[in-house]
Motif scaffolding. Structure first.
Motif, PDB file in Angstrom:
ATOM      1  N   ALA A  55     -41.738  82.595  26.872  1.00 20.15           N
ATOM      2  CA  ALA A  55     -40.692  83.124  27.751  1.00 20.15           C
ATOM      3  C   ALA A  55     -40.024  84.320  27.086  1.00 20.15           C
ATOM      4  O   ALA A  55     -39.793  84.319  25.881  1.00 20.15           O
ATOM      5  CB  ALA A  55     -39.661  82.045  28.052  1.00 20.15           C
ATOM      6  N   VAL A  56     -39.723  85.336  27.887  1.00 22.24           N
ATOM      7  CA  VAL A  56     -39.043  86.528  27.396  1.00 22.24           C
ATOM      8  C   VAL A  56     -37.823  86.762  28.278  1.00 22.24           C
ATOM      9  O   VAL A  56     -37.932  86.761  29.514  1.00 22.24           O
ATOM     10  CB  VAL A  56     -39.977  87.753  27.442  1.00 22.24           C
ATOM     11  CG1 VAL A  56     -39.224  89.022  27.037  1.00 22.24           C
ATOM     12  CG2 VAL A  56     -41.193  87.540  26.536  1.00 22.24           C
ATOM     13  N   ASP A  57     -36.671  86.948  27.643  1.00 18.58           N
ATOM     14  CA  ASP A  57     -35.452  87.287  28.381  1.00 18.58           C
ATOM     15  C   ASP A  57     -35.591  88.725  28.873  1.00 18.58           C
ATOM     16  O   ASP A  57     -35.519  89.663  28.091  1.00 18.58           O
ATOM     17  CB  ASP A  57     -34.243  87.131  27.458  1.00 18.58           C
ATOM     18  CG  ASP A  57     -32.925  87.491  28.154  1.00 18.58           C
ATOM     19  OD1 ASP A  57     -32.954  87.987  29.298  1.00 18.58           O
ATOM     20  OD2 ASP A  57     -31.870  87.277  27.527  1.00 18.58           O
ATOM     21  N   ALA A  58     -35.823  88.872  30.171  1.00 18.20           N
ATOM     22  CA  ALA A  58     -36.065  90.202  30.740  1.00 18.20           C
ATOM     23  C   ALA A  58     -34.806  90.845  31.290  1.00 18.20           C
ATOM     24  O   ALA A  58     -34.875  91.901  31.920  1.00 18.20           O
ATOM     25  CB  ALA A  58     -37.132  90.107  31.831  1.00 18.20           C
ATOM     26  N   ILE A  92     -45.685  90.851  26.560  1.00 21.29           N
ATOM     27  CA  ILE A  92     -44.864  91.855  25.900  1.00 21.29           C
ATOM     28  C   ILE A  92     -45.297  91.888  24.438  1.00 21.29           C
ATOM     29  O   ILE A  92     -45.147  90.885  23.726  1.00 21.29           O
ATOM     30  CB  ILE A  92     -43.362  91.532  26.017  1.00 21.29           C
ATOM     31  CG1 ILE A  92     -42.957  91.358  27.493  1.00 21.29           C
ATOM     32  CG2 ILE A  92     -42.521  92.609  25.341  1.00 21.29           C
ATOM     33  CD1 ILE A  92     -43.180  92.563  28.379  1.00 21.29           C
ATOM     34  N   LEU A 147     -41.421  86.309  32.300  1.00 24.88           N
ATOM     35  CA  LEU A 147     -40.242  87.167  32.179  1.00 24.88           C
ATOM     36  C   LEU A 147     -39.126  86.571  33.014  1.00 24.88           C
ATOM     37  O   LEU A 147     -39.289  86.342  34.212  1.00 24.88           O
ATOM     38  CB  LEU A 147     -40.591  88.585  32.652  1.00 24.88           C
ATOM     39  CG  LEU A 147     -41.809  89.221  31.961  1.00 24.88           C
ATOM     40  CD1 LEU A 147     -42.061  90.641  32.490  1.00 24.88           C
ATOM     41  CD2 LEU A 147     -41.632  89.254  30.449  1.00 24.88           C
TER      42      LEU A 147
END
Lengths: 222, 222
Positions: free
Chosen positions: A181-184, A215, A157
């Protein structure tokens, strides 16, 4: 694209784990420490486990490591967070600084350390107005990172206010086998990401596991 | 085992979503509201979408719903959290009280509301010394819960200091199609679980998705 990545305070398990994965991804990695000898020893220990990528690894003082790198990852224990960053402020100017520090102490289990800025990442951003500060990698277990043969089953994140820097860090994270990868969100979400680590540490103890966070339900599936 | 479950403040999307899933699992569900008519209308709206389980649903005032239930789920907006719980304190004595409330407000995105007790769940526990307070269900999206045809792709993170109550809530959560329950620790971990909701709400906006959280790497796989 090959980067030179410095790991400030990188002799611990988390730093050595990230060094392992960044070297496997083809980057030049400099493990930093207050003492050059300790850094060199850690670089050798990492290189010994991934001999095909051993040439990518070296050790240096934190200041030398930062000076030689375009991307810097902060992996000191939280109690050295402010002093380490302040001592490197000028050298960090203009660089991408990834804060992976979790403000956490242990007293019958993990407990949060209150940070006036809200999170370690926001604290770094306020101390480093001339750097491009991004939060990432908090939730990956050192055990998983240090095992070069097993993909990581976890999302990274990523938080930050600099969209280009965040994109670069997302791409870097996804070079680690198994990671998505996650744009948190912006920097103000960093504390929620940092604190997930406390949940995971607790769960790891309770279930005798090395867990990560995913997620579920994002477009593209998982 | 069939339970009677009251949803205090259950006329909103989250309450109606949980009502849908608990009714599908075979429980008797009473949607509670300050106004009996609103509660009855919400119960009919839920029942209309799951006609085979429509008989399981009814509506009542919060006080009547609590009196008739063994398990009570608090799903009020945070600004009604303390007043609602205080008004029901005697009726909640001896019961399992599941707090699903997230202390959150919106101002250009989700923002946390500081709670002196640390979390909504700890606040409920301090107000209800004679109840068995557990935190759960914070991170499930209403959209997912309200769609009776699609399994939920998410873990439910359960916090509490009463091990038996926590086990019962874990079992209840796993009766929801697709859900895995994870013991997320004692009450003091509740705020990390509650705040994951803010991360997910942010991610949902950014990715146009309805996300949940999964803990990767637990024994038994996922």
């Amino acid at each position: 694209m090959t980067h030179t990545i410095a790991l400030v305070g990188g002799t611990g398990p988390e730093g050595r784990g990230l060094a392992t994965r960044f070297a496997l991804a083809g980057h030049r990695v400099i493990i930093g420490s207050r003492e050059a000898e300790r850094a060199a020893a850690a670089a050798i220990a990492v290189a010994d486990r991934i001999p095909d990528h051993g040439d990518a690894l070296s050790g240096a003082t934190n200041a030398e490591a930062v000076a030689a790198a375009e991307i810097v990852v902060i992996t000191v224990p939280y109690d050295g967070h402010v002093s380490t960053i302040e001592s490197l402020r000028d050298a960090l100017a203009g660089k991408i600084v990834i804060d992976a520090v979790v403000p956490m102490r242990f007293e019958r289990g993990p407990r949060p350390i209150d940070v006036a800025a809200g999170s370690a990442t926001e604290e770094a951003a306020s101390l480093l107005p001339d750097s491009r500060v991004v939060g990432a990698f908090h939730n990956l277990t050192a055990e998983g990172l240090l095992d070069p043969t097993t993909p990581i089953d976890a999302d990274v994140l990523v938080t930050g206010d600099d969209a280009d820097a965040k994109r670069l860090v997302c791409a870097l994270a996804e070079q680690i086998d198994g990671v998505r990868a996650v744009d948190a969100g912006p920097l103000r979400f960093s504390r929620f990401v940092e604190q997930i680590t406390l949940l995971l540490v607790g769960i790891n103890g309770r279930y005798d596991a090395h867990t990560g966070v995913r997620i579920a339900g994002l477009p593209g599936g998982d």
